[in-house]
Design an enzyme around this catalytic site. Structure first.
Site, PDB file in Angstrom:
ATOM      1  N   CYS A 135       5.861  -4.166 -12.549  1.00 50.27           N
ATOM      2  CA  CYS A 135       6.143  -2.738 -12.700  1.00 50.27           C
ATOM      3  C   CYS A 135       7.125  -2.181 -11.683  1.00 50.27           C
ATOM      4  O   CYS A 135       7.835  -1.215 -11.974  1.00 50.27           O
ATOM      5  CB  CYS A 135       4.849  -1.939 -12.657  1.00 50.27           C
ATOM      6  SG  CYS A 135       3.879  -2.139 -14.171  1.00 50.27           S
TER       7      CYS A 135
ATOM      8  N   PRO B 129      10.348 -13.031 -11.706  1.00 48.69           N
ATOM      9  CA  PRO B 129      11.669 -12.730 -11.134  1.00 48.69           C
ATOM     10  C   PRO B 129      11.730 -12.571  -9.611  1.00 48.69           C
ATOM     11  O   PRO B 129      12.822 -12.504  -9.056  1.00 48.69           O
ATOM     12  CB  PRO B 129      12.065 -11.419 -11.826  1.00 48.69           C
ATOM     13  CG  PRO B 129      10.819 -10.832 -12.385  1.00 48.69           C
ATOM     14  CD  PRO B 129       9.847 -11.942 -12.586  1.00 48.69           C
TER      15      PRO B 129
ATOM     16  N   GLY C 133      10.095 -13.447  -5.449  1.00 47.85           N
ATOM     17  CA  GLY C 133       9.380 -14.427  -4.640  1.00 47.85           C
ATOM     18  C   GLY C 133       7.909 -14.072  -4.593  1.00 47.85           C
ATOM     19  O   GLY C 133       7.026 -14.914  -4.764  1.00 47.85           O
TER      20      GLY C 133
ATOM     21  N   MET D 143       5.106 -10.371  -5.085  1.00 49.44           N
ATOM     22  CA  MET D 143       4.936  -8.953  -5.394  1.00 49.44           C
ATOM     23  C   MET D 143       3.552  -8.556  -4.914  1.00 49.44           C
ATOM     24  O   MET D 143       2.551  -9.185  -5.266  1.00 49.44           O
ATOM     25  CB  MET D 143       5.103  -8.727  -6.906  1.00 49.44           C
ATOM     26  CG  MET D 143       4.841  -7.291  -7.349  1.00 49.44           C
ATOM     27  SD  MET D 143       6.044  -6.128  -6.643  1.00 49.44           S
ATOM     28  CE  MET D 143       5.030  -4.668  -6.457  1.00 49.44           C
ATOM     29  N   GLU D 144       3.524  -7.462  -4.131  1.00 45.85           N
ATOM     30  CA  GLU D 144       2.331  -7.077  -3.382  1.00 45.85           C
ATOM     31  C   GLU D 144       1.288  -6.340  -4.212  1.00 45.85           C
ATOM     32  O   GLU D 144       0.730  -5.348  -3.747  1.00 45.85           O
ATOM     33  CB  GLU D 144       2.776  -6.225  -2.196  1.00 45.85           C
ATOM     34  CG  GLU D 144       3.434  -4.868  -2.558  1.00 45.85           C
ATOM     35  CD  GLU D 144       4.936  -4.897  -2.770  1.00 45.85           C
ATOM     36  OE1 GLU D 144       5.468  -5.968  -3.118  1.00 45.85           O
ATOM     37  OE2 GLU D 144       5.583  -3.850  -2.591  1.00 45.85           O
TER      38      GLU D 144
ATOM     39  N   HIS E 231       4.574 -11.723   4.158  1.00 49.11           N
ATOM     40  CA  HIS E 231       5.268 -10.499   3.753  1.00 49.11           C
ATOM     41  C   HIS E 231       4.399  -9.683   2.789  1.00 49.11           C
ATOM     42  O   HIS E 231       4.182  -8.487   3.002  1.00 49.11           O
ATOM     43  CB  HIS E 231       6.607 -10.880   3.103  1.00 49.11           C
ATOM     44  CG  HIS E 231       7.414  -9.722   2.625  1.00 49.11           C
ATOM     45  ND1 HIS E 231       8.408  -9.142   3.384  1.00 49.11           N
ATOM     46  CD2 HIS E 231       7.376  -9.027   1.462  1.00 49.11           C
ATOM     47  CE1 HIS E 231       8.934  -8.136   2.710  1.00 49.11           C
ATOM     48  NE2 HIS E 231       8.332  -8.044   1.530  1.00 49.11           N
ATOM     49  N   GLU E 232       3.884 -10.332   1.755  1.00 43.46           N
ATOM     50  CA  GLU E 232       3.095  -9.588   0.758  1.00 43.46           C
ATOM     51  C   GLU E 232       1.788  -9.081   1.379  1.00 43.46           C
ATOM     52  O   GLU E 232       1.343  -7.971   1.067  1.00 43.46           O
ATOM     53  CB  GLU E 232       2.830 -10.439  -0.492  1.00 43.46           C
ATOM     54  CG  GLU E 232       4.081 -11.029  -1.170  1.00 43.46           C
ATOM     55  CD  GLU E 232       5.229 -10.059  -1.370  1.00 43.46           C
ATOM     56  OE1 GLU E 232       4.988  -8.849  -1.478  1.00 43.46           O
ATOM     57  OE2 GLU E 232       6.396 -10.525  -1.397  1.00 43.46           O
TER      58      GLU E 232
ATOM     59  N   HIS F 187       2.462  -5.869   3.151  1.00 46.28           N
ATOM     60  CA  HIS F 187       2.566  -4.691   2.268  1.00 46.28           C
ATOM     61  C   HIS F 187       1.211  -3.991   2.073  1.00 46.28           C
ATOM     62  O   HIS F 187       1.187  -2.821   1.675  1.00 46.28           O
ATOM     63  CB  HIS F 187       3.107  -5.089   0.901  1.00 46.28           C
ATOM     64  CG  HIS F 187       4.599  -5.092   0.787  1.00 46.28           C
ATOM     65  ND1 HIS F 187       5.383  -3.996   1.106  1.00 46.28           N
ATOM     66  CD2 HIS F 187       5.458  -6.054   0.359  1.00 46.28           C
ATOM     67  CE1 HIS F 187       6.661  -4.299   0.870  1.00 46.28           C
ATOM     68  NE2 HIS F 187       6.734  -5.543   0.419  1.00 46.28           N
TER      69      HIS F 187
ATOM     70  N   GLU G 236      10.029  -1.765   2.692  1.00 42.80           N
ATOM     71  CA  GLU G 236      10.459  -3.147   2.944  1.00 42.80           C
ATOM     72  C   GLU G 236      10.845  -3.409   4.404  1.00 42.80           C
ATOM     73  O   GLU G 236      10.562  -4.488   4.927  1.00 42.80           O
ATOM     74  CB  GLU G 236      11.605  -3.533   1.999  1.00 42.80           C
ATOM     75  CG  GLU G 236      11.197  -3.529   0.515  1.00 42.80           C
ATOM     76  CD  GLU G 236      10.053  -4.487   0.162  1.00 42.80           C
ATOM     77  OE1 GLU G 236       9.745  -5.389   0.978  1.00 42.80           O
ATOM     78  OE2 GLU G 236       9.464  -4.313  -0.925  1.00 42.80           O
TER      79      GLU G 236
ATOM     80  N   ASP H 262      16.930  -1.154 -10.084  1.00 42.73           N
ATOM     81  CA  ASP H 262      17.157  -2.605 -10.183  1.00 42.73           C
ATOM     82  C   ASP H 262      18.598  -2.977  -9.814  1.00 42.73           C
ATOM     83  O   ASP H 262      18.850  -4.054  -9.275  1.00 42.73           O
ATOM     84  CB  ASP H 262      16.857  -3.113 -11.603  1.00 42.73           C
ATOM     85  CG  ASP H 262      15.357  -3.182 -11.886  1.00 42.73           C
ATOM     86  OD1 ASP H 262      14.571  -3.299 -10.922  1.00 42.73           O
ATOM     87  OD2 ASP H 262      14.983  -3.114 -13.075  1.00 42.73           O
TER      88      ASP H 262
ATOM     89  N   TYR I 144      15.668  -4.207   3.355  1.00 47.50           N
ATOM     90  CA  TYR I 144      14.878  -5.163   4.124  1.00 47.50           C
ATOM     91  C   TYR I 144      15.469  -5.369   5.514  1.00 47.50           C
ATOM     92  O   TYR I 144      14.783  -5.230   6.531  1.00 47.50           O
ATOM     93  CB  TYR I 144      14.854  -6.531   3.425  1.00 47.50           C
ATOM     94  CG  TYR I 144      14.137  -6.561   2.096  1.00 47.50           C
ATOM     95  CD1 TYR I 144      14.747  -6.066   0.941  1.00 47.50           C
ATOM     96  CD2 TYR I 144      12.863  -7.101   1.972  1.00 47.50           C
ATOM     97  CE1 TYR I 144      14.105  -6.107  -0.285  1.00 47.50           C
ATOM     98  CE2 TYR I 144      12.212  -7.143   0.748  1.00 47.50           C
ATOM     99  CZ  TYR I 144      12.843  -6.647  -0.376  1.00 47.50           C
ATOM    100  OH  TYR I 144      12.203  -6.677  -1.586  1.00 47.50           O
TER     101      TYR I 144
ATOM    102  N   LYS J 263      16.499 -14.190  -6.806  1.00 42.91           N
ATOM    103  CA  LYS J 263      17.148 -14.589  -5.560  1.00 42.91           C
ATOM    104  C   LYS J 263      17.914 -15.903  -5.732  1.00 42.91           C
ATOM    105  O   LYS J 263      18.918 -16.129  -5.057  1.00 42.91           O
ATOM    106  CB  LYS J 263      16.068 -14.736  -4.489  1.00 42.91           C
ATOM    107  CG  LYS J 263      16.562 -15.217  -3.152  1.00 42.91           C
ATOM    108  CD  LYS J 263      15.421 -15.363  -2.171  1.00 42.91           C
ATOM    109  CE  LYS J 263      15.932 -15.795  -0.812  1.00 42.91           C
ATOM    110  NZ  LYS J 263      14.830 -15.968   0.153  1.00 42.91           N
TER     111      LYS J 263
HETATM  112  N1  BES Z   1       8.038  -5.632  -3.441  1.00 42.01           N
HETATM  113  C1  BES Z   1       8.943  -6.723  -3.297  1.00 42.01           C
HETATM  114  C2  BES Z   1       9.488  -7.212  -4.607  1.00 42.01           C
HETATM  115  C3  BES Z   1      10.190  -6.152  -5.448  1.00 42.01           C
HETATM  116  C4  BES Z   1      11.033  -5.226  -4.863  1.00 42.01           C
HETATM  117  C5  BES Z   1      10.002  -6.120  -6.797  1.00 42.01           C
HETATM  118  C6  BES Z   1      11.654  -4.262  -5.646  1.00 42.01           C
HETATM  119  C7  BES Z   1      10.627  -5.165  -7.574  1.00 42.01           C
HETATM  120  C8  BES Z   1      11.454  -4.228  -6.998  1.00 42.01           C
HETATM  121  C9  BES Z   1       8.296  -7.880  -2.555  1.00 42.01           C
HETATM  122  O1  BES Z   1       7.421  -7.492  -1.540  1.00 42.01           O
HETATM  123  C10 BES Z   1       9.382  -8.646  -1.860  1.00 42.01           C
HETATM  124  O2  BES Z   1      10.050  -8.063  -1.063  1.00 42.01           O
HETATM  125  N2  BES Z   1       9.536  -9.935  -2.152  1.00 42.01           N
HETATM  126  C11 BES Z   1      10.499 -10.780  -1.505  1.00 42.01           C
HETATM  127  C12 BES Z   1       9.814 -11.520  -0.374  1.00 42.01           C
HETATM  128  C13 BES Z   1      10.654 -11.786   0.843  1.00 42.01           C
HETATM  129  C14 BES Z   1      11.360 -10.594   1.392  1.00 42.01           C
HETATM  130  C15 BES Z   1       9.809 -12.458   1.916  1.00 42.01           C
HETATM  131  C16 BES Z   1      11.043 -11.737  -2.551  1.00 42.01           C
HETATM  132  O3  BES Z   1      10.720 -11.562  -3.739  1.00 42.01           O
HETATM  133  O4  BES Z   1      11.815 -12.626  -2.250  1.00 42.01           O
HETATM  134 ZN    ZN Z   2       8.472  -6.629   0.095  1.00 44.92          ZN
END
Ligand code: BES
Ligand code: ZN
Length: 616
Positions: free
Chosen positions: A134, A265, A267, A269-270, A294-295, A298, A317, A374, A382, A564
């Site tokens: 979401c 999509p 790495g 999601m928290e 990281h998660e 959050h 972030e 997006d 970050y 990524k």
């Molecule tokens: N909350 C994010 C993923 C996200 C951000 C999904 C914006 C949709 C929209 C998640 O906590 C994140 O930052 N994941 C990173 C981890 C990394 C920074 C350690 C990832 O997916 O690579």
């Molecule tokens: Zn994050």
């Protein structure tokens, strides 16, 4: 006047949702979720009688308010915000009064929040699979709601699924029963008693199993991966305790991890109570577990203290990366934190280069008027966010002192949503004796100016030195020097250092083809199954125009869908003139099986019209 969320039609200033009650039926043959949501909405003004909800591609069947039929209309469709759902209440509310608005609806098979996988796309190959994502603004394609992080609510859910499948959500599990309306189905129940924003609602349905990995943690995945996942994430409880020592008590009860199919999509999601993780974290040696740190982080920054709109995404972030690296500091060393911080600075440079140093989307606090979140996503929130917090840490007296502020900020704003201004005011309040130093910070440059930050931190290079030295040897090597490289060069480097070594090379002009071929001979990086190493290595090879690497790069870009990796791999092959058509052909061939958000962004990257099959 409360700040407006440029990404939501619903006004958090007029009313707020306090609770959601969901009754959902997951229909795999039709690829829709149908059912109802009952929103408990509180008026924030007198004579309140029209409620605006966010929706996208939903079919609305009926709306009622406290059981009485209510009139509704859906407004025109906006490109990424969807359509406002305007509900006229059959009565007025005064400030402070609540109403239960029930919407009966159905999702579209093309809902952006959802990916419906065929059995062939799963590890088990026998059962279909559904997952949601979401964040940032896709909840509205799954549930009509106030889809803005400025509104927080609890939720309860009952989900009916075919009986061979299991449903999990971002909440506490609350039992199950045979569906009284259809005994080939099971209803799973969930409750989330902690108020949270809509973007943290999450659901997964599939042939899943789970294993206990700690006193409050299980891992969930298809059975083929569950043992591997349990091993990879065995440090979870230690990380949770370390995070609690830094940030305060963990309020969400359970902390489970769900390993998704490869098309997930992100790495990680928290999602509360249930972090979602890509299977590309399963390196076999726990080396990518910083994503879990990281998660976990959050749980405080993001889920407890939430950005009020996506323009303040760095509050989520930046603080989370700061906490993630503090966990690394506690569990490994300060040298390790410095090493990761230096890598982050390079990721920031990459994002600034990709977007352009004058692009306003590289502001720490960008304007997102008419910008799809997006499209704005990058390392900037970050790593510019982290760099600012690290800079303040140095100015205010070091990690212990600054962590005191972060912990206090979390306590102050827990269960709420904040703007950058509120954060900054609290910073000045907390450090009231050091305001003169804070006043010397160039806030405008940090927050509202594109490009790299005004101050470059001097990170310790103890762990980076070996990476820098080896990358320099390759950069400076002439063809006749290539025999001096050997397998043993990498023997003393950790996988973190190999990743950094490759990142350093990706920052330079492409290596000559002879060099990458020699690198393969001596290091055999084609054999690496560490996703962070493999993706960088294949990009490096394609950049050096090694044709043999193209099919490997395309294979990695399509066999997993973590953006990524997938987006840069596609872009790299697309920029190799001779293989541009191959990139386009591979994209068209895989598009239907890709996650809807990933497919949309790769289409933009490859300049393919969002809906057609021709290149622009
Ligand atoms: N909350 C994010 C993923 C996200 C951000 C999904 C914006 C949709 C929209 C998640 O906590 C994140 O930052 N994941 C990173 C981890 C990394 C920074 C350690 C990832 O997916 O690579
Ligand atoms: Zn994050």
């Amino acid at each position: 006047m409360a700040p407006v969320d440029p990404c939501s039609f619903s006004s958090a200033a007029r009313c707020v949702t306090r609770h959601l009650n969901l009754k959902l039926r997951v229909d795999f043959p039709r690829q829709v979720i149908s059912g109802s949501v009952a929103l408990t909405v509180e008026a924030l003004e007198d004579r309140f009688n029209t409620l605006t909800l966010d929706s996208r591609d939903l079919t609305i069947v009926s709306v009622s308010a406290n059981g009485q039929t209510a009139k509704f209309t859906t407004g025109p469709k906006h490109t990424f915000k969807g359509s406002p759902l305007e509900v006229t209440l059959p009565f007025d509310l005064n400030r402070g009064q609540q109403v239960v608005v029930q919407v009966v609806y159905e999702t579209s098979p093309a809902a952006y929040a959802l990916q419906w996988l065929s059995p062939a796309q799963t590890a088990g190959k026998k059962q279909p699979y559904l997952f949601s994502q979401c964040q940032a603004h896709h909840c509205r394609s799954m549930i009509p709601c106030q889809d803005t992080p400025s509104v927080k609510h609890t939720y309860y859910a009952q989900v009916s699924v075919p009986k061979d499948l299991v449903a999990v959500m971002s909440a506490m599990r609350d039992g199950q029963e045979v569906d009284p309306e259809d005994n080939s189905r099971i209803i799973y129940r969930f409750r989330q008693p902690v108020p949270m924003p809509s973007y943290l609602i999450a659901i997964v349905v599939g042939a899943m199993e789970s294993r206990e990995i700690g006193p409050r943690s299980r891992v969930w995945s298809e059975k083929e991966l569950v043992d591997k996942a349990a091993l990879e994430f065995s440090e979870t409880e230690l990380m949770l305790r370390t995070a609690e020592d830094l940030a305060g008590p963990y309020v969400w009860g359970q902390y489970d991890i769900l390993v998704l199919p490869p098309s997930f999509p992100y790495g990680g999601m928290e999602n509360p109570c249930l972090t979602f993780a890509t299977p590309t974290l399963l390196a076999g040696d726990k080396s990518l577990s910083n994503v879990i740190a990281h998660e976990i982080s959050h749980s405080w920054t993001g889920n407890l203290v939430t950005n009020k709109t996506w323009e303040h995404f760095w509050l989520n972030e930046g603080h989370t990366v700061y906490l993630e690296r503090m966990i690394g500091r506690s569990m490994i060393s300060e040298h390790f934190r410095q090493f990761k911080a230096m890598g982050g600075w390079k990721d920031l440079q990459d994002s600034v280069n990709t977007f352009g140093a004058n692009n306003p989307l590289t502001n720490l606090v960008p304007s997102l008027q008419e910008v799809d979140p997006d499209d704005a996503f990058s390392s900037v929130p970050y790593e510019k966010g982290f760099a600012l917090l690290y800079h303040l840490e140095e100015l205010m007296g070091g990690p212990e002192v600054f962590m005191g502020f972060v912990k206090s900020y979390i306590q102050m704003f827990a269960y709420g949503s904040v703007t950058t201004d509120e954060w900054k005011n609290y910073l000045f309040t907390y450090f009231k004796d050091k305001v003169d130093i804070l006043n010397k910070v160039d806030w405008n440059a940090w927050m509202f100016t594109p490009g790299m930050p005004p101050v470059k931190p001097q990170y310790d290079t103890t762990l980076a030195d070996a990476c820098i030295a080896l990358s320099q040897r390759w950069i400076q090597a002439k063809d006749q020097d290539l025999s001096s490289f050997s397998e043993s060069d990498l023997k003393t480097l950790s996988s973190h250092q190999v990743i950094e070594f490759l990142s350093l090379l990706l920052h330079e002009d492409p290596l000559p083809l002879t060099h990458v071929k020699r690198m393969q001979e001596v290091y055999d990086l084609n054999a690496s199954m560490n996703s962070e190493i493999r993706s960088r290595w294949l990009r490096l090879c394609v950049r050096s125009r090694w044709e043999d690497a193209v099919p490997l790069a395309m294979k990695m870009a399509t066999e997993q869908g973590r953006m990524k990796f997938t987006r840069p791999l596609f872009r790299e092959v697309f920029n190799f003139d001779k293989y541009r058509d191959e990139a386009l052909r591979m994209f068209q061939a895989h598009r239907a099986a890709m996650h809807p958000v990933t497919a949309g962004l790769v289409a933009k990257d490859l300049k393919v019209d969002a809906s057609s099959t021709t290149s622009l």
